[in-house]
Write a protein that holds these residues in place. Structure first.
Motif, PDB file in Angstrom:
ATOM      1  N   ASN A   1      54.134  21.704  42.056  1.00 41.49           N
ATOM      2  CA  ASN A   1      53.609  22.954  41.902  1.00 41.49           C
ATOM      3  C   ASN A   1      53.160  24.021  42.904  1.00 41.49           C
ATOM      4  O   ASN A   1      52.676  24.974  42.595  1.00 41.49           O
ATOM      5  CB  ASN A   1      52.674  23.049  40.327  1.00 41.49           C
ATOM      6  CG  ASN A   1      53.472  22.544  39.377  1.00 41.49           C
ATOM      7  OD1 ASN A   1      54.709  22.989  39.269  1.00 41.49           O
ATOM      8  ND2 ASN A   1      52.746  21.928  38.362  1.00 41.49           N
ATOM      9  N   GLY A   2      53.145  23.396  43.980  1.00 43.57           N
ATOM     10  CA  GLY A   2      52.773  24.285  45.211  1.00 43.57           C
ATOM     11  C   GLY A   2      51.146  24.105  45.549  1.00 43.57           C
ATOM     12  O   GLY A   2      50.372  23.263  44.959  1.00 43.57           O
ATOM     13  N   ILE A   3      50.667  25.474  45.909  1.00 39.89           N
ATOM     14  CA  ILE A   3      49.302  25.755  46.244  1.00 39.89           C
ATOM     15  C   ILE A   3      48.803  26.790  45.528  1.00 39.89           C
ATOM     16  O   ILE A   3      49.442  27.747  45.134  1.00 39.89           O
ATOM     17  CB  ILE A   3      48.940  25.797  47.759  1.00 39.89           C
ATOM     18  CG1 ILE A   3      49.901  27.033  48.320  1.00 39.89           C
ATOM     19  CG2 ILE A   3      49.350  24.526  48.733  1.00 39.89           C
ATOM     20  CD1 ILE A   3      49.669  27.371  49.681  1.00 39.89           C
ATOM     21  N   GLN A   4      47.543  26.672  45.144  1.00 39.24           N
ATOM     22  CA  GLN A   4      46.776  27.734  44.478  1.00 39.24           C
ATOM     23  C   GLN A   4      45.631  27.813  45.161  1.00 39.24           C
ATOM     24  O   GLN A   4      44.940  27.343  45.715  1.00 39.24           O
ATOM     25  CB  GLN A   4      46.536  27.217  42.834  1.00 39.24           C
ATOM     26  CG  GLN A   4      47.812  26.514  42.322  1.00 39.24           C
ATOM     27  CD  GLN A   4      49.169  27.400  42.151  1.00 39.24           C
ATOM     28  OE1 GLN A   4      48.838  28.617  41.845  1.00 39.24           O
ATOM     29  NE2 GLN A   4      50.132  26.801  42.099  1.00 39.24           N
ATOM     30  N   ARG A   5      44.771  29.057  44.606  1.00 37.80           N
ATOM     31  CA  ARG A   5      43.556  29.455  45.202  1.00 37.80           C
ATOM     32  C   ARG A   5      42.579  29.310  43.667  1.00 37.80           C
ATOM     33  O   ARG A   5      41.231  29.544  43.896  1.00 37.80           O
ATOM     34  CB  ARG A   5      43.321  30.998  45.526  1.00 37.80           C
ATOM     35  CG  ARG A   5      44.109  31.123  46.890  1.00 37.80           C
ATOM     36  CD  ARG A   5      43.915  32.584  47.406  1.00 37.80           C
ATOM     37  NE  ARG A   5      42.636  32.813  47.333  1.00 37.80           N
ATOM     38  CZ  ARG A   5      41.968  33.934  47.228  1.00 37.80           C
ATOM     39  NH1 ARG A   5      42.653  34.874  46.330  1.00 37.80           N
ATOM     40  NH2 ARG A   5      40.673  34.073  47.305  1.00 37.80           N
ATOM     41  N   VAL A   6      43.140  28.748  42.554  1.00 33.00           N
ATOM     42  CA  VAL A   6      42.093  28.489  41.609  1.00 33.00           C
ATOM     43  C   VAL A   6      42.416  27.100  40.943  1.00 33.00           C
ATOM     44  O   VAL A   6      43.844  26.557  41.254  1.00 33.00           O
ATOM     45  CB  VAL A   6      42.678  29.380  40.236  1.00 33.00           C
ATOM     46  CG1 VAL A   6      42.101  30.953  40.675  1.00 33.00           C
ATOM     47  CG2 VAL A   6      43.913  29.440  40.213  1.00 33.00           C
ATOM     48  N   GLU A   7      41.607  26.431  40.408  1.00 34.59           N
ATOM     49  CA  GLU A   7      41.678  25.187  39.671  1.00 34.59           C
ATOM     50  C   GLU A   7      42.151  25.299  38.526  1.00 34.59           C
ATOM     51  O   GLU A   7      42.520  26.479  37.894  1.00 34.59           O
ATOM     52  CB  GLU A   7      40.216  24.493  39.438  1.00 34.59           C
ATOM     53  CG  GLU A   7      39.405  24.559  40.881  1.00 34.59           C
ATOM     54  CD  GLU A   7      39.703  23.491  41.582  1.00 34.59           C
ATOM     55  OE1 GLU A   7      40.704  22.227  41.233  1.00 34.59           O
ATOM     56  OE2 GLU A   7      39.325  23.113  42.855  1.00 34.59           O
ATOM     57  N   GLY A   8      42.668  23.875  38.134  1.00 30.77           N
ATOM     58  CA  GLY A   8      43.274  23.919  36.805  1.00 30.77           C
ATOM     59  C   GLY A   8      44.690  23.884  36.460  1.00 30.77           C
ATOM     60  O   GLY A   8      45.553  23.581  35.253  1.00 30.77           O
ATOM     61  N   ILE A   9      45.556  23.778  37.625  1.00 33.37           N
ATOM     62  CA  ILE A   9      46.985  23.757  37.606  1.00 33.37           C
ATOM     63  C   ILE A   9      47.218  22.265  38.130  1.00 33.37           C
ATOM     64  O   ILE A   9      46.956  21.726  39.213  1.00 33.37           O
ATOM     65  CB  ILE A   9      47.712  24.764  38.441  1.00 33.37           C
ATOM     66  CG1 ILE A   9      47.031  26.228  38.108  1.00 33.37           C
ATOM     67  CG2 ILE A   9      49.120  24.675  38.329  1.00 33.37           C
ATOM     68  CD1 ILE A   9      47.537  26.731  36.863  1.00 33.37           C
ATOM     69  N   ASN A  10      48.024  21.502  37.101  1.00 34.68           N
ATOM     70  CA  ASN A  10      48.341  20.346  37.519  1.00 34.68           C
ATOM     71  C   ASN A  10      49.200  20.251  38.763  1.00 34.68           C
ATOM     72  O   ASN A  10      50.184  20.982  39.219  1.00 34.68           O
ATOM     73  CB  ASN A  10      49.092  19.425  36.388  1.00 34.68           C
ATOM     74  CG  ASN A  10      50.340  20.152  36.051  1.00 34.68           C
ATOM     75  OD1 ASN A  10      50.284  21.035  35.554  1.00 34.68           O
ATOM     76  ND2 ASN A  10      51.594  19.406  36.297  1.00 34.68           N
ATOM     77  N   ASN A  11      49.180  19.244  39.571  1.00 33.28           N
ATOM     78  CA  ASN A  11      50.207  18.820  40.641  1.00 33.28           C
ATOM     79  C   ASN A  11      49.980  20.081  41.863  1.00 33.28           C
ATOM     80  O   ASN A  11      51.050  20.538  41.982  1.00 33.28           O
ATOM     81  CB  ASN A  11      51.539  18.442  40.204  1.00 33.28           C
ATOM     82  CG  ASN A  11      51.788  17.219  39.636  1.00 33.28           C
ATOM     83  OD1 ASN A  11      51.461  17.287  38.247  1.00 33.28           O
ATOM     84  ND2 ASN A  11      51.847  16.084  40.163  1.00 33.28           N
ATOM     85  N   THR A  12      48.901  20.492  41.932  1.00 30.38           N
ATOM     86  CA  THR A  12      48.858  21.565  43.045  1.00 30.38           C
ATOM     87  C   THR A  12      47.655  21.227  44.006  1.00 30.38           C
ATOM     88  O   THR A  12      46.954  20.401  43.623  1.00 30.38           O
ATOM     89  CB  THR A  12      48.363  22.908  42.507  1.00 30.38           C
ATOM     90  OG1 THR A  12      47.308  22.622  41.934  1.00 30.38           O
ATOM     91  CG2 THR A  12      49.578  23.402  41.278  1.00 30.38           C
ATOM     92  N   PHE A  13      47.675  21.882  45.139  1.00 34.66           N
ATOM     93  CA  PHE A  13      46.649  21.765  45.952  1.00 34.66           C
ATOM     94  C   PHE A  13      45.566  23.066  45.902  1.00 34.66           C
ATOM     95  O   PHE A  13      46.489  24.168  46.200  1.00 34.66           O
ATOM     96  CB  PHE A  13      46.947  21.317  47.589  1.00 34.66           C
ATOM     97  CG  PHE A  13      45.674  21.543  48.269  1.00 34.66           C
ATOM     98  CD1 PHE A  13      44.768  20.199  48.605  1.00 34.66           C
ATOM     99  CD2 PHE A  13      45.310  22.546  49.399  1.00 34.66           C
ATOM    100  CE1 PHE A  13      44.013  20.559  49.448  1.00 34.66           C
ATOM    101  CE2 PHE A  13      44.334  22.675  50.183  1.00 34.66           C
ATOM    102  CZ  PHE A  13      43.778  21.516  50.398  1.00 34.66           C
ATOM    103  N   THR A  14      44.410  23.037  45.679  1.00 34.92           N
ATOM    104  CA  THR A  14      43.501  24.212  45.574  1.00 34.92           C
ATOM    105  C   THR A  14      43.080  24.494  47.139  1.00 34.92           C
ATOM    106  O   THR A  14      42.103  23.702  47.550  1.00 34.92           O
ATOM    107  CB  THR A  14      42.416  24.123  44.518  1.00 34.92           C
ATOM    108  OG1 THR A  14      43.188  23.879  43.489  1.00 34.92           O
ATOM    109  CG2 THR A  14      41.942  25.660  44.537  1.00 34.92           C
TER     110      THR A  14
END
Length: 517
Positions: free
Chosen positions: A131-144
């Motif tokens: 699911n890629g990268i994010q700047r917020v917590e709470g998304i599975n299979n990502t790096f924040t």
């Protein structure tokens, strides 16, 4: 402002700790920055020589504006990225190595891994951050993680995104460039490729204006049916954004992120015929025309800087996100895995053809025109480097998981951060096309040596890159001491950052780390 004057001012500013700023009209002014990112462009897909001599591939391509940039800036001959787009771009934006952020293959749809099923009978692939990268917590299979663009914005920069994003999957926050701190976004989505470059196909939209694919290019409706190639349309949008930026009393950052030269290799008719006339085949003429269209875009931006008296206050950085495509004969002539010669293999591979990139920087008052830097660097280094260029120090990201190291000392000659530094790659995935160094592998480069390890087979390959750039002579058997020490360093790093590895399907046990075999 003349270059001689800039050099004097650069020295003055360095003394007072403002090395990232230039001076305009008597006031401190941070430099504008253009990051010109090309997609899937190989190290040799240019008339600019990045090797010791001009090669046959260099003579095939026509890139006068890359030559222009190189003649006024510095070439980096050993700039590295990941073997696939998403890992590189996620490292670029967060400063984290791909082994750490675990976006190790390309991303697109939420909760849908993109791995090929080619090894499905023998290998179970690890959970990775599809699911890629994010700047917020709470998304599975990502790096924040953080965002260097947000930090630029927070420190007074007007931030512009044009073209490919490919950071987060569809329906996650990270798919939007706005999430990463951009104030302007044209065409940036979750997609890593494009449906077509052709306006007569409306860049992937039907007659009613509906997208026909997940990688249709948005935001270019005014160019539909005009005959304007997508590369040119994006360039015109960038110039519009720069024209508007003149109204703001602030520095700007432009991420000119082209879809070119990613497949489909549509013919850029502005250049195609002349390459046929040179004797190139239709396939090669199409690819060379695609590269030349990208080069024209670079030239148009350089012309804009000159015409608007911004050239002396703008840093221009040219880079590609992974090696040139060499595993799909549908698109290029010649035997597969030879298109990046003298480098071996291409996109998707941890051999040099898949990870070594063309990189040029022009930083007025800092770079010496027409020079080259032969020390190596990695894509995550752009994060701290661009922030340092903008006058921000490491305190801006001291609480983040940053693997990147600023390459500014290579430019100003104050240090060599590449000395004894290990570069790390982890690709425990299955991309799709087959070829040397592709799939289920990890690698380390340290000084002149590079070790590539295959998780599934346990095979190790050791090369002296300085003497064997084509990676033809495996030294693993004759240098067991070095093979062992590099395996240990690679394995320890992968465990330290909680990197993932595949499993043997028959036993359910993980494939060994490189220092366990």
């Amino acid at each position: 402002m003349k270059k001689e004057k800039l050099k004097v001012m650069g020295s003055f500013l360095s003394v007072f700790g403002l090395a990232g700023s230039l001076v305009a009209n008597g006031e401190d002014r941070k430099p504008n920055i253009i990051l010109f990112m090309v997609d899937d462009m190989g190290w040799q897909d240019t008339s600019v020589p990045f090797f010791n001599d001009t090669t046959e591939n260099n003579r095939k391509f026509v890139t006068p504006n890359m030559e222009r940039l190189a003649n006024t800036g510095v070439r980096f001959t050993q700039a590295y990225a990941c073997a696939i787009s998403s890992p590189s771009r996620c490292s670029l934006f967060t400063g984290a190595n791909a082994a750490r952020h675990r976006v190790t293959n390309w991303t697109l749809e939420r909760d849908k891994p993109t791995d090929s099923r080619r090894f499905r009978d023998s290998i179970s692939l690890p959970e990775w951050n599809y699911n890629g990268i994010q700047r917020v917590e709470g998304i599975n299979n990502t790096f924040t993680g953080g965002s260097f663009v947000q930090k630029l914005k927070d420190n007074g920069y007007h931030t512009i995104h044009i073209g490919k994003a490919h950071l987060g999957a569809i329906d996650t926050p990270g798919e939007s460039p706005y999430h990463w701190g951009f104030e302007v976004n044209v065409a940036g989505t979750a997609a890593g490729g494009l449906a077509t470059y052709l306006s007569e196909r409306r860049y992937g939209h039907d007659k009613e204006g509906n997208p026909t694919a997940l990688n249709s290019i948005p935001d270019l409706e005014e160019y539909w049916d005009t005959g304007i190639f997508a590369t040119e349309a994006l360039t015109q949008e960038a110039i519009k954004a720069l024209d508007k930026s003149k109204k703001y009393n602030q520095p700007w950052f432009l991420y000119m992120s082209h879809f070119a030269v990613h497949i489909p290799i549509d013919r850029d008719v502005r250049f195609y015929q002349k390459h046929l006339d040179r004797g190139l085949s239709p396939k090669e003429a199409a690819y060379v025309s695609l590269v030349e269209g990208m080069d024209k875009s670079l030239g148009d931006l350089l012309d804009w800087l000159d015409a608007n008296d911004e050239a002396d206050n703008t840093i221009v950085i040219f880079m590609s996100d992974n090696g040139g495509l060499a595993a799909e004969p549908e698109w290029r002539d010649g035997a597969s895995h030879t298109q990046n010669s003298p480098l071996r293999s291409g996109k998707g591979s941890l051999l040099e053809g898949g990870i070594r990139e063309p990189m040029i920087i022009r930083w007025p008052g800092k770079t010496q025109p027409g020079t080259r830097i032969d020390q190596y660097l990695m894509i995550e280094d752009f994060y701290p480097s661009i922030l340092e260029m903008a006058g921000l120090d490491s305190e801006a990201y001291e609480n983040e998981e940053i693997d990147g190291i600023s390459f500014v000392p290579l430019i100003d000659g104050t240090a060599d951060p590449s000395k004894n530094r290990p570069l790390i790659w982890n690709f425990p995935n299955v991309w799709g096309p087959e070829g040397p160094g592709i799939d289920l592998s990890c690698a380390i480069r340290k000084n002149v040596y590079k070790l590539v390890y295959n998780y599934a087979t346990g095979k190790k390959e050791l090369y002296d890159i300085s003497a064997d750039i084509s990676e033809e002579h495996d030294l693993s058997a004759t240098r067991p001491d070095l093979t062992t020490s590099l395996s240990k360093e690679l394995g320890e790093y992968l465990r330290k950052v909680n990197a993932q590895r595949p499993l043997f399907k028959k036993t359910g046990t993980p494939c060994p780390w490189p220092d366990e075999i």
